[in-house]
Design a protein around this motif. Structure first.
Motif, PDB file in Angstrom:
ATOM      1  N   ALA A   1       4.115   9.435 -10.314  1.00 54.97           N
ATOM      2  CA  ALA A   1       3.743   9.062 -11.657  1.00 54.97           C
ATOM      3  C   ALA A   1       2.953  10.489 -12.019  1.00 54.97           C
ATOM      4  CB  ALA A   1       2.992   7.989 -12.061  1.00 54.97           C
ATOM      5  N   ARG A   2       2.079  11.004 -11.114  1.00 59.64           N
ATOM      6  CA  ARG A   2       1.182  12.151 -11.621  1.00 59.64           C
ATOM      7  C   ARG A   2       2.057  13.514 -11.610  1.00 59.64           C
ATOM      8  NH1 ARG A   2      -3.303   9.537  -8.252  1.00 59.64           N
ATOM      9  NH2 ARG A   2      -4.542   9.096  -9.902  1.00 59.64           N
ATOM     10  N   SER A   3       3.266  13.219 -10.866  1.00 57.97           N
ATOM     11  CA  SER A   3       3.999  14.577 -10.686  1.00 57.97           C
ATOM     12  C   SER A   3       5.020  14.805 -11.879  1.00 57.97           C
ATOM     13  CB  SER A   3       4.649  14.685  -9.360  1.00 57.97           C
ATOM     14  OG  SER A   3       5.790  13.678  -9.698  1.00 57.97           O
ATOM     15  N   LEU A   4       5.034  13.701 -12.779  1.00 57.76           N
ATOM     16  CA  LEU A   4       6.326  13.831 -13.697  1.00 57.76           C
ATOM     17  C   LEU A   4       5.846  14.909 -14.787  1.00 57.76           C
ATOM     18  CD1 LEU A   4       7.276  10.368 -14.104  1.00 57.76           C
ATOM     19  CD2 LEU A   4       8.389  12.019 -12.664  1.00 57.76           C
ATOM     20  N   LYS A   5       6.828  15.624 -15.288  1.00 57.20           N
ATOM     21  CA  LYS A   5       6.970  16.573 -16.407  1.00 57.20           C
ATOM     22  C   LYS A   5       7.020  15.848 -17.554  1.00 57.20           C
ATOM     23  CE  LYS A   5       6.811  20.903 -18.216  1.00 57.20           C
ATOM     24  NZ  LYS A   5       5.969  20.805 -19.435  1.00 57.20           N
ATOM     25  N   VAL A   6       6.065  15.861 -18.532  1.00 53.41           N
ATOM     26  CA  VAL A   6       6.254  15.172 -19.833  1.00 53.41           C
ATOM     27  C   VAL A   6       6.391  16.157 -20.940  1.00 53.41           C
ATOM     28  CG1 VAL A   6       5.182  13.585 -21.644  1.00 53.41           C
ATOM     29  CG2 VAL A   6       4.637  13.154 -19.298  1.00 53.41           C
ATOM     30  N   GLY A   7       7.268  16.235 -21.795  1.00 47.97           N
ATOM     31  CA  GLY A   7       7.309  17.294 -22.815  1.00 47.97           C
ATOM     32  C   GLY A   7       8.418  16.932 -24.112  1.00 47.97           C
ATOM     33  N   TYR A   8       8.769  17.951 -24.466  1.00 47.16           N
ATOM     34  CA  TYR A   8      10.006  17.606 -25.642  1.00 47.16           C
ATOM     35  C   TYR A   8      11.330  17.624 -24.923  1.00 47.16           C
ATOM     36  CZ  TYR A   8      12.391  18.797 -30.200  1.00 47.16           C
ATOM     37  OH  TYR A   8      13.131  18.606 -31.076  1.00 47.16           O
ATOM     38  N   GLY A   9      11.929  16.574 -25.702  1.00 47.62           N
ATOM     39  CA  GLY A   9      13.199  15.957 -25.135  1.00 47.62           C
ATOM     40  C   GLY A   9      14.337  17.267 -24.955  1.00 47.62           C
ATOM     41  N   LEU A  10      14.004  18.248 -25.789  1.00 47.73           N
ATOM     42  CA  LEU A  10      15.204  19.545 -25.617  1.00 47.73           C
ATOM     43  C   LEU A  10      14.800  20.487 -24.800  1.00 47.73           C
ATOM     44  CD1 LEU A  10      16.109  19.830 -29.436  1.00 47.73           C
ATOM     45  CD2 LEU A  10      17.772  19.021 -27.476  1.00 47.73           C
ATOM     46  N   ALA A  11      13.627  20.476 -24.279  1.00 46.33           N
ATOM     47  CA  ALA A  11      12.926  21.433 -23.136  1.00 46.33           C
ATOM     48  C   ALA A  11      13.625  21.168 -21.930  1.00 46.33           C
ATOM     49  CB  ALA A  11      11.503  21.483 -23.151  1.00 46.33           C
ATOM     50  N   GLU A  12      14.201  22.359 -21.220  1.00 44.86           N
ATOM     51  CA  GLU A  12      14.970  22.244 -19.828  1.00 44.86           C
ATOM     52  C   GLU A  12      14.391  21.241 -18.669  1.00 44.86           C
ATOM     53  OE1 GLU A  12      17.444  24.815 -18.299  1.00 44.86           O
ATOM     54  OE2 GLU A  12      18.342  24.370 -20.169  1.00 44.86           O
ATOM     55  N   ASP A  13      12.910  21.377 -18.660  1.00 42.28           N
ATOM     56  CA  ASP A  13      12.194  20.781 -17.508  1.00 42.28           C
ATOM     57  C   ASP A  13      11.860  19.613 -17.936  1.00 42.28           C
ATOM     58  OD1 ASP A  13      10.714  21.905 -19.178  1.00 42.28           O
ATOM     59  OD2 ASP A  13       9.039  22.793 -17.646  1.00 42.28           O
ATOM     60  N   THR A  14      11.815  19.162 -19.077  1.00 41.60           N
ATOM     61  CA  THR A  14      11.175  17.710 -19.433  1.00 41.60           C
ATOM     62  C   THR A  14      11.992  16.575 -18.571  1.00 41.60           C
ATOM     63  OG1 THR A  14      10.565  18.446 -21.584  1.00 41.60           O
ATOM     64  CG2 THR A  14      11.202  15.914 -21.484  1.00 41.60           C
ATOM     65  N   PHE A  15      11.002  15.710 -17.993  1.00 39.58           N
ATOM     66  CA  PHE A  15      11.444  14.514 -17.473  1.00 39.58           C
ATOM     67  C   PHE A  15      11.351  13.413 -18.331  1.00 39.58           C
ATOM     68  CE2 PHE A  15      10.795  10.398 -15.155  1.00 39.58           C
ATOM     69  CZ  PHE A  15      11.844  10.406 -14.364  1.00 39.58           C
ATOM     70  N   MET A  16      10.260  13.407 -18.861  1.00 39.86           N
ATOM     71  CA  MET A  16       9.846  11.954 -19.607  1.00 39.86           C
ATOM     72  C   MET A  16       9.290  12.836 -21.482  1.00 39.86           C
ATOM     73  SD  MET A  16       7.297   9.207 -18.889  1.00 39.86           S
ATOM     74  CE  MET A  16       5.839   9.257 -20.124  1.00 39.86           C
ATOM     75  N   GLY A  17      10.301  12.208 -22.183  1.00 42.96           N
ATOM     76  CA  GLY A  17       9.828  12.765 -23.640  1.00 42.96           C
ATOM     77  C   GLY A  17       8.700  11.712 -24.380  1.00 42.96           C
TER      78      GLY A  17
ATOM     79  N   GLU B   1       0.686  -1.292  -0.064  1.00 51.91           N
ATOM     80  CA  GLU B   1       0.147  -0.075   0.052  1.00 51.91           C
ATOM     81  C   GLU B   1       0.841   1.355  -0.062  1.00 51.91           C
ATOM     82  OE1 GLU B   1      -3.074   0.593  -0.513  1.00 51.91           O
ATOM     83  OE2 GLU B   1      -3.679  -1.485  -0.388  1.00 51.91           O
ATOM     84  N   ARG B   2       1.995   1.279   0.843  1.00 52.45           N
ATOM     85  CA  ARG B   2       2.828   2.467   0.988  1.00 52.45           C
ATOM     86  C   ARG B   2       3.421   2.751  -0.456  1.00 52.45           C
ATOM     87  NH1 ARG B   2       6.552   0.111   5.444  1.00 52.45           N
ATOM     88  NH2 ARG B   2       5.275  -0.240   6.835  1.00 52.45           N
ATOM     89  N   ILE B   3       3.937   1.772  -0.954  1.00 52.98           N
ATOM     90  CA  ILE B   3       4.715   1.952  -2.205  1.00 52.98           C
ATOM     91  C   ILE B   3       3.485   2.531  -3.439  1.00 52.98           C
ATOM     92  CG2 ILE B   3       5.046  -0.256  -3.319  1.00 52.98           C
ATOM     93  CD1 ILE B   3       7.763   2.311  -2.997  1.00 52.98           C
ATOM     94  N   LYS B   4       2.530   1.881  -3.544  1.00 56.08           N
ATOM     95  CA  LYS B   4       1.347   1.984  -4.506  1.00 56.08           C
ATOM     96  C   LYS B   4       1.278   3.617  -4.479  1.00 56.08           C
ATOM     97  CE  LYS B   4      -3.138   0.863  -3.890  1.00 56.08           C
ATOM     98  NZ  LYS B   4      -3.996   0.071  -3.830  1.00 56.08           N
ATOM     99  N   ASP B   5       0.919   4.152  -3.175  1.00 53.55           N
ATOM    100  CA  ASP B   5       0.428   5.486  -3.191  1.00 53.55           C
ATOM    101  C   ASP B   5       1.720   6.425  -3.435  1.00 53.55           C
ATOM    102  OD1 ASP B   5      -1.862   4.735  -1.923  1.00 53.55           O
ATOM    103  OD2 ASP B   5      -1.439   5.099  -0.006  1.00 53.55           O
ATOM    104  N   ARG B   6       2.652   6.186  -3.265  1.00 49.31           N
ATOM    105  CA  ARG B   6       3.896   6.948  -3.376  1.00 49.31           C
ATOM    106  C   ARG B   6       4.131   6.898  -4.926  1.00 49.31           C
ATOM    107  NH1 ARG B   6       8.141   8.079   0.457  1.00 49.31           N
ATOM    108  NH2 ARG B   6       7.234   8.556   2.418  1.00 49.31           N
ATOM    109  N   VAL B   7       4.261   5.721  -5.768  1.00 45.13           N
ATOM    110  CA  VAL B   7       4.565   5.554  -7.202  1.00 45.13           C
ATOM    111  C   VAL B   7       3.343   6.331  -7.639  1.00 45.13           C
ATOM    112  CG1 VAL B   7       4.755   4.109  -9.179  1.00 45.13           C
ATOM    113  CG2 VAL B   7       5.926   3.652  -6.953  1.00 45.13           C
ATOM    114  N   THR B   8       2.115   6.044  -7.400  1.00 44.85           N
ATOM    115  CA  THR B   8       0.915   6.792  -8.119  1.00 44.85           C
ATOM    116  C   THR B   8       1.229   8.229  -7.846  1.00 44.85           C
ATOM    117  OG1 THR B   8      -0.426   5.068  -7.157  1.00 44.85           O
ATOM    118  CG2 THR B   8      -1.603   6.934  -7.984  1.00 44.85           C
ATOM    119  N   ALA B   9       1.445   8.880  -6.965  1.00 49.23           N
ATOM    120  CA  ALA B   9       1.768  10.425  -6.710  1.00 49.23           C
ATOM    121  C   ALA B   9       3.033  10.523  -7.567  1.00 49.23           C
ATOM    122  CB  ALA B   9       2.066  10.667  -5.105  1.00 49.23           C
TER     123      ALA B   9
END
Ligand code: NAD
Length: 494
Positions: free
Chosen positions: A318-334, A308-316
């Motif tokens: 995943a929701r917090s990740l910045k998805v965007g263009y690879g060359l953009a400064e703040d992108t975590f995931m392209g 339960e503990r890891i489920k809550d944390r991984v879910t949070a």
């Protein structure tokens, strides 16, 4: 040593990129070509020719012709070429990282990391005068001595995947040429452009014509290469289905083969794990490079209260990740590499839902403002995943975490063994005893203890087990040196 001047390598968006044969960039005889696109913008970056058997024959012949002189070049001189290449790669790595981000989609921190891992293999191969040494024992019988010498074999072929288009070729050809062989690379047809520049750097470093050759294309030219009578061995990385075919086809043709395949990596969390460290490691492992890593942890197995503990944390997470263009400064995931790959990942999520998994975070239909043509899949978390489901047993190769609850370490190991792959696995615990037990019983080659991506460095072997690896000598390190050489034994009496 003679140095040749590099000719033009890069393709334009309307002319197919060229093969590199006998020290020259030459057009392929192909009439068909595939588009290479920026996966974030959809912009066409080039066209890759679908080379034919004649192109493969020309490349292997050039490598075979170059072999006698290269073999006779002292190892210390061969190493110096690689040493110069290492310097050039260090100088150009930021430019290469930006190019790589455009053609692959991952962010620049990740592409720099990939290039660094590649450089470390070049660096390690610079030690070939020592790494290639044999052994000697005097007086194996009275007045008789015995020694071993490592000798190169001739022409090797490398076939590499799209997900690490710079690093994976550098797992292979630097060791092959350092040990005195010559090489033909067939890179991924999806993102071969950045490696083209590395070939130019190798020429600038003094690699003689014919020692390294590159032929572009897909499965047809690969098949011609791996069956060619002058080819002595094949290094392959890709999906397991193809790795198995390569192992069987090249093996049946009498070649030495190392074939690294796909993965379904489990990350096992014990109740005593350090939760902050574990969450960060798991989120990085699942979603880094949009899940397109053979070492990506995809199945999170929580033992007892850890679940339960890891489920809550991984879910949070995943929701917090910045998805965007690879060359953009703040992108975590392209983006993922292509539209068809995005559809494949989405089909897996659909199938998981149909088969009974609960979708906690849904990455389907994901969009990124300003990038309407990108191949986006958002971070996804599926709960109650079981190996009986396709999402629990097959490689998705996208940003999708599967969660499973079990009662004990025994159950976790059994669950992992119900999946055919065996590339990597990780355990998160503060118990040395549990970690030791896991290491003893996991039966999987690359293991992390409180590490989310258990990637062996250049001086250690890289490669999995079970359906993730076909062969016996793995990539990099001493295995790489052994793969590209034969050990001769000389017994002498004077
Ligand atoms: P892929 O299997 O589709 O292609 C790999 C290479 O094989 C490409 O160069 C391709 O042109 C060639 N190829 C494709 N079909 C072929 C056929 N029928 N006959 C001969 N050659 C063929 O893999 P990919 O999609 O480029 O890469 C992703 C896969 O690679 C994933 O499964 C991933 O796990 C795996 N991978 C494994 C490792 C490892 O260390 N085990 C590392 C990186 C990637």
């Amino acid at each position: 040593m003679e140095q040749s001047t590099p000719s033009v390598s890069a393709g334009t968006s309307d002319a197919p990129i060229r093969n590199f044969i006998g020290g020259e960039w030459v057009p392929a005889s192909a009439t068909d070509a595939l588009e290479i696109t920026d996966p974030g913008t959809g912009e066409v970056l080039g066209h890759v020719p679908l080379s034919r058997t004649g192109d493969a024959d020309a490349a292997v012949q050039a490598a075979a012709d170059a072999w006698p002189a290269w073999r006779a070049t002292p190892p210390v001189e061969r190493a110096r070429v690689l040493f110069r290449l290492k310097g050039l790669l260090e100088e150009k790595k930021h430019e290469l990282a930006r190019d790589l981000s455009r053609e692959h989609g991952k962010n620049v921190k990740e592409t720099l990391g990939e290039i660094q891992r590649g450089i470390e293999n070049v660096e390690h191969a610079c030690g070939i005068p020592t790494l290639m040494m044999g052994d000697t024992l005097e007086d194996v019988a009275s007045g008789i001595d015995c020694e071993t010498v490592r000798q190169p074999l001739g022409v090797f072929v490398g076939i590499t995947p799209y997900n690490f288009p710079v690093m994976i070729p550098l797992w292979f050809w630097p060791y092959a040429v350092a040990t005195g062989n010559t090489f033909v690379l067939k890179p991924s047809e999806q993102d071969p452009l950045t490696h083209q520049k590395i070939v130019d750097l190798a020429v600038e470093a003094g690699l003689p014509p014919g020692v390294l050759n590159v032929v572009h294309g897909d499965k047809d030219v690969t098949t011609s290469l791996i069956q060619h009578p002058l080819v002595k061995g094949v290094s392959f990385v890709g999906s397991s289905a193809i790795a198995r075919i390569i192992y069987q086809t090249a093996g049946a043709a009498g070649k030495r083969v190392q074939a690294l395949g796909g993965a379904k990596n489990h990350m096992i969390v014990l109740p005593d794990a350090d939760l902050d460290l574990t969450t960060e490691a798991i989120v990085g492992s699942v979603y880094g490079s949009a899940g397109q890593r053979c070492l990506a942890g995809t199945q999170i197995v929580g033992i007892g209260e850890a679940y339960e503990r890891i489920k809550d944390r991984v879910t949070a997470g995943a929701r917090s990740l910045k998805v965007g263009y690879g060359l953009a400064e703040d992108t975590f995931m392209g983006p993922v590499i292509s539209g068809s790959h995005r559809d494949r990942v989405v089909d897996f999520i659909d199938a998981g839902e149909r088969e009974g998994a609960r979708v906690l975070v849904d990455g389907r239909g994901f969009t990124v403002d300003g990038y309407p043509h990108g191949h986006w899949v958002g971070p996804t978390v599926l709960d109650e995943v079981d190996p009986a489901m396709s999402v629990g047993r097959e490689e998705i190769f996208g940003p999708v975490a599967g969660l499973t609850a079990v009662g004990s370490l025994d159950e976790a190991v059994d669950l992992m063994h119900r999946v055919e792959y065996g590339n990597a696995t990780s355990i998160f615990t503060t118990s040395g005893r549990a970690a030791r037990e896991f290491r003893y019983r996991a039966g999987i080659n690359m293991m992390g203890i409180n590490i989310g991506v258990a990637a062996p460095m250049a001086f250690f072997p890289f490669g999995g087990s079970r359906a993730s690896f076909f062969g016996d000598l793995r990539a990099q390190g001493r295995d790489g040196v052994a793969f590209y050489t034969d050990q001769r034994v000389v017994i002498s009496r004077w």
